[in-house]
Design an enzyme around this catalytic site. Structure first.
Site, PDB file in Angstrom:
ATOM      1  N   ASP A 195      -5.031   6.763  -0.448  1.00 41.97           N
ATOM      2  CA  ASP A 195      -5.434   6.325  -1.786  1.00 41.97           C
ATOM      3  C   ASP A 195      -5.867   4.864  -1.714  1.00 41.97           C
ATOM      4  OD1 ASP A 195      -2.734   5.254  -1.514  1.00 41.97           O
ATOM      5  OD2 ASP A 195      -2.795   4.891  -3.667  1.00 41.97           O
ATOM      6  N   GLY A 210       0.839  -1.193   0.000  1.00 44.08           N
ATOM      7  CA  GLY A 210       0.000   0.000   0.000  1.00 44.08           C
ATOM      8  C   GLY A 210       0.870   1.236   0.000  1.00 44.08           C
ATOM      9  N   THR A 211       0.342   2.323  -0.511  1.00 46.96           N
ATOM     10  CA  THR A 211       1.196   3.496  -0.708  1.00 46.96           C
ATOM     11  C   THR A 211       0.813   4.671   0.190  1.00 46.96           C
ATOM     12  OG1 THR A 211      -0.116   3.976  -2.676  1.00 46.96           O
ATOM     13  CG2 THR A 211       1.955   2.855  -3.007  1.00 46.96           C
ATOM     14  N   THR A 212       0.159   5.706  -0.312  1.00 48.02           N
ATOM     15  CA  THR A 212       0.115   6.994   0.378  1.00 48.02           C
ATOM     16  C   THR A 212      -1.074   7.158   1.324  1.00 48.02           C
ATOM     17  OG1 THR A 212       1.171   7.950  -1.569  1.00 48.02           O
ATOM     18  CG2 THR A 212       0.190   9.477  -0.010  1.00 48.02           C
ATOM     19  N   LYS A 247      -7.201   1.284   3.229  1.00 50.43           N
ATOM     20  CA  LYS A 247      -6.043   1.690   4.033  1.00 50.43           C
ATOM     21  C   LYS A 247      -6.431   2.477   5.276  1.00 50.43           C
ATOM     22  CE  LYS A 247      -3.309   1.995  -0.196  1.00 50.43           C
ATOM     23  NZ  LYS A 247      -2.494   2.848  -1.081  1.00 50.43           N
TER      24      LYS A 247
END
Length: 263
Positions: free
Chosen positions: A61, A44-46, A77
């Protein structure tokens, strides 16, 4: 109500380890991972958070990557922890999701054992312990990096807590972002943040920060107007935790696009 003497501790993770270790995620098979091979796990990112006049907004996101390709477009997330707190997680998806869910259960378990709610500082401290328990995996690059946010009813304001990979806990008074697009999101929030922002102004700032992160970072997913996939934006105020409907988030991004087209 559960009885403390029946379990010997108000730490749910410890109870789970002692009584049902099979229910914990087993990541030991990842020991000795070969860096020359492509990774087959999702990342997972931001994620980000911002304090405003009525409380705090926490967001993320929806995209997860698998190596150099999109692994998942609708990953969650941001997770509600209790009536006045939520967590957003960045890092390897499996341990991230497990950490968020364990945290949810721990807060509920504490309330049932003690007959009272765990304070926001108490929740933040326990999350530090959960992150620290992942240190073995973090040394292999399987990192869990959360942002924890909540509305402190005693202080009457929103609060943000950030963590390092070793479980160190730090508080931010204004805003924070982490993940592969975190630096770009922080740059935007630095430009737009003002003390005592209204909710709509804060939401617009969060939307623009996510847009800029997605524009600069290939791993961050922006709004997908074709598939109707939008970042998760959650407000936390004295009234509780509320996740904005997709229609509302879509309108925020359409207005942002309109503004950008005029510049």
């Amino acid at each position: 109500m559960l009885k403390l003497h029946e379990y010997g501790t108000n730490d749910f993770l410890q109870v789970l380890k002692n009584r049902h270790p099979d229910q914990l995620g087993d990541w030991t098979q990842l020991n000795g991972i070969n860096d020359s091979l492509p990774h087959n796990y999702l990342e997972g990112t931001t994620v980000l958070a911002l304090v405003y006049d009525d409380g705090v907004i926490i967001a993320g996101d929806r995209q997860a990557t698998e190596g150099y390709q999109v692994g998942e477009r609708r990953i969650q997330k941001v997770y509600k922890i209790d009536q006045h707190s939520a967590i957003a997680v960045a890092g390897v998806a499996g341990p991230c999701i497990e950490t968020a869910k364990l945290f949810q259960v721990q807060v509920e378990y504490y309330e049932k054992i003690e007959g009272m709610s765990l304070s926001l500082d108490g929740q933040a401290n326990y999350l530090s312990t959960l992150v620290r328990s992942n240190i073995g995996l973090a040394m292999q690059g399987l990192i869990v990096l959360p942002i924890f946010a909540g509305y402190d009813k005693k202080l009457g304001k929103g609060r943000i807590f950030k963590y390092d990979a070793l479980g160190g806990r730090y508080e931010e008074d204004t805003y924070y972002a982490i993940g592969s697009g975190g630096k770009d999101a922080r740059a935007t929030l630095k430009k737009l943040y003002r003390p005592q922002m209204s909710e709509i102004t804060a939401l617009n700032a969060i939307a623009e920060a996510l847009w800029d992160a997605a524009d600069e970072d290939i791993a961050t997913g922006g709004p997908d107007l074709i598939r109707n996939i939008f970042p998760t934006l959650t407000t936390i105020t004295d009234e509780g935790v509320a996740t904005l409907p997709d229609d509302t988030v879509a309108e925020l991004f359409r207005e942002l696009i309109s503004r950008l087209e005029q510049t």
